[in-house]
Enzyme design. Structure first.
Site, PDB file in Angstrom:
ATOM      1  CE  LYS A 111      72.896 -74.287 -17.966  1.00  0.00           C
ATOM      2  NZ  LYS A 111      72.954 -75.713 -17.996  1.00  0.00           N
ATOM      3  CE  LYS A 194      73.300 -87.176 -30.790  1.00  0.00           C
ATOM      4  NZ  LYS A 194      73.651 -85.861 -31.323  1.00  0.00           N
ATOM      5  CE  LYS A 197      68.567 -85.775 -27.851  1.00  0.00           C
ATOM      6  NZ  LYS A 197      69.691 -85.171 -28.451  1.00  0.00           N
TER       7      LYS A 197
END
Ligand code: TRP
Length: 329
Positions: A111, A194, A197
């Site tokens: 972050k 996936k 994703k």
């Protein structure tokens, strides 16, 4: 019976990958354990949603999870911000969480890199709030994906530290809930990886038929088989894999045989796949919309959840306050 707790981020909608992965497991879990499912709306404040978005996101996720079968009569389903005992435990746990270890978590470091203008204290103490979520019910198990393993490890650490500090084996050390081999992975529509994703590779339960058909028709394919029984490329295998969970077995077999004999037409495959997905998602989408427009039902569900969650939470908090040494005069 074991207590299992699961936190749900109030962002995004459920896609087929979620449905055949986490959701299926949640449905099994709720029948076999004492389950708590909650919507982590306090956590979502780290990204500063607008007031309308904050509420609507919670409402959407709640409606979707109820529509797929989380049962408020069986499990305890609640909104995090309805349980004031959680932020109180968070405050207490913060006293034994060290800045250094919080700064070293991968999610925090990510972050700091991705949003340098909003490195707020809530982000730093995110794992402490998550630990409070888990420890407030003294949960035995927490189903977590790869990205949450470190946060669960922190919760374990804070539980152990509390027990040691007060020389009292009070908190259980929460374990990861292992789904075992049953985790079905649903691929996305962009040829690799996936579902969920990347942006736009997902088929959402809430997708309108028109949108859903468009998405499937635009799914990545290849140039087509050039010789009999040639190996199946990843994008095509992905479409077959989705077919495996939504279509009848002979439909899948039909297209696999067409592929093997080099007669397959991807347009036909996609049309069939889109209709089979819609057959599956149509009733769910209707349920989502019904529930989302039923304010009275939603109000009843969250009130019941908050009551059950607070009963368990207030007991823990009372014990914790007493262990720490708060005494009433
Ligand atoms: N951090 C989790 C996520 O992003 C959500 C969450 C919050 C959670 N509190 C939790 C998950 C407690 C499990 C237990 O997905």
């Amino acid at each position: 019976m074991e207590t299992v707790l699961s936190g749900i981020r109030p962002t995004g909608n459920l896609h087929l990958g979620n449905y055949f992965g986490a959701v299926k497991n949640f449905l099994r879990m709720q029948n076999e354990n004492n389950c708590y499912f909650f919507i982590a709306d306090y956590h979502s404040l780290t990204t500063h949603p607008t007031p309308e978005n904050l509420h609507n996101n919670v409402k959407n996720v709640l409606s979707e999870y109820l529509a797929v079968g989380l049962d408020p009569e069986v499990a305890t389903i609640y909104v995090q911000s309805d349980v004031p005992e959680i932020p109180e435990l968070y405050l207490l746990l913060n006293m034994n969480a060290y800045i250094g270890e919080l700064e070293r978590t991968t999610s925090f470091k990510d972050k700091v890199r991705s949003q340098p203008d909003n490195v707020n204290a809530g982000l730093l103490t995110y794992p402490v709030l998550m630990a409070a979520d888990i420890l407030i019910h003294n949960a035995d198990k927490v189903p977590v994906g790869k990205d949450q393993e470190q946060n669960l490890e922190m919760a374990r650490k804070f539980a152990r530290r509390f027990n040691q500090m007060y020389n009292h084996e009070y908190f259980k050390i929460p374990q990861a809930y292992n789904f075992g081999a049953e985790l079905v992975k649903i691929p996305g529509l962009d040829g690799s990886g996936k579902m969920g994703k990347s942006e736009g590779n997902g088929i959402y339960l809430i997708d309108e038929p028109k949108v859903l058909r468009q998405k499937v028709m635009r799914a990545v394919t290849d140039a087509g088989p050039t010789q009999m029984n040639s190996p199946i490329s990843e994008p095509i295998q992905n479409l077959f894999d989705i077919m495996k969970v939504v279509s009848a077995p002979d439909t899948l077999q039909f297209f696999v045989e067409k592929y093997n004999s080099c007669e397959i037409r991807y347009g036909d495959l996609k049309k069939q796949l889109a209709e089979d997905i819609l057959n599956f998602t149509n009733p769910i989408r209707e349920r989502i919309n019904d529930i989302a427009s039923n304010e009275e039902y939603l109000r009843k569900v969250v009130a019941m959840g908050a009551e059950k969650a607070r009963a368990s939470a207030s007991k823990t908090l009372k014990d914790v306050r007493s262990i720490i040494g708060f005494k009433s005069f």
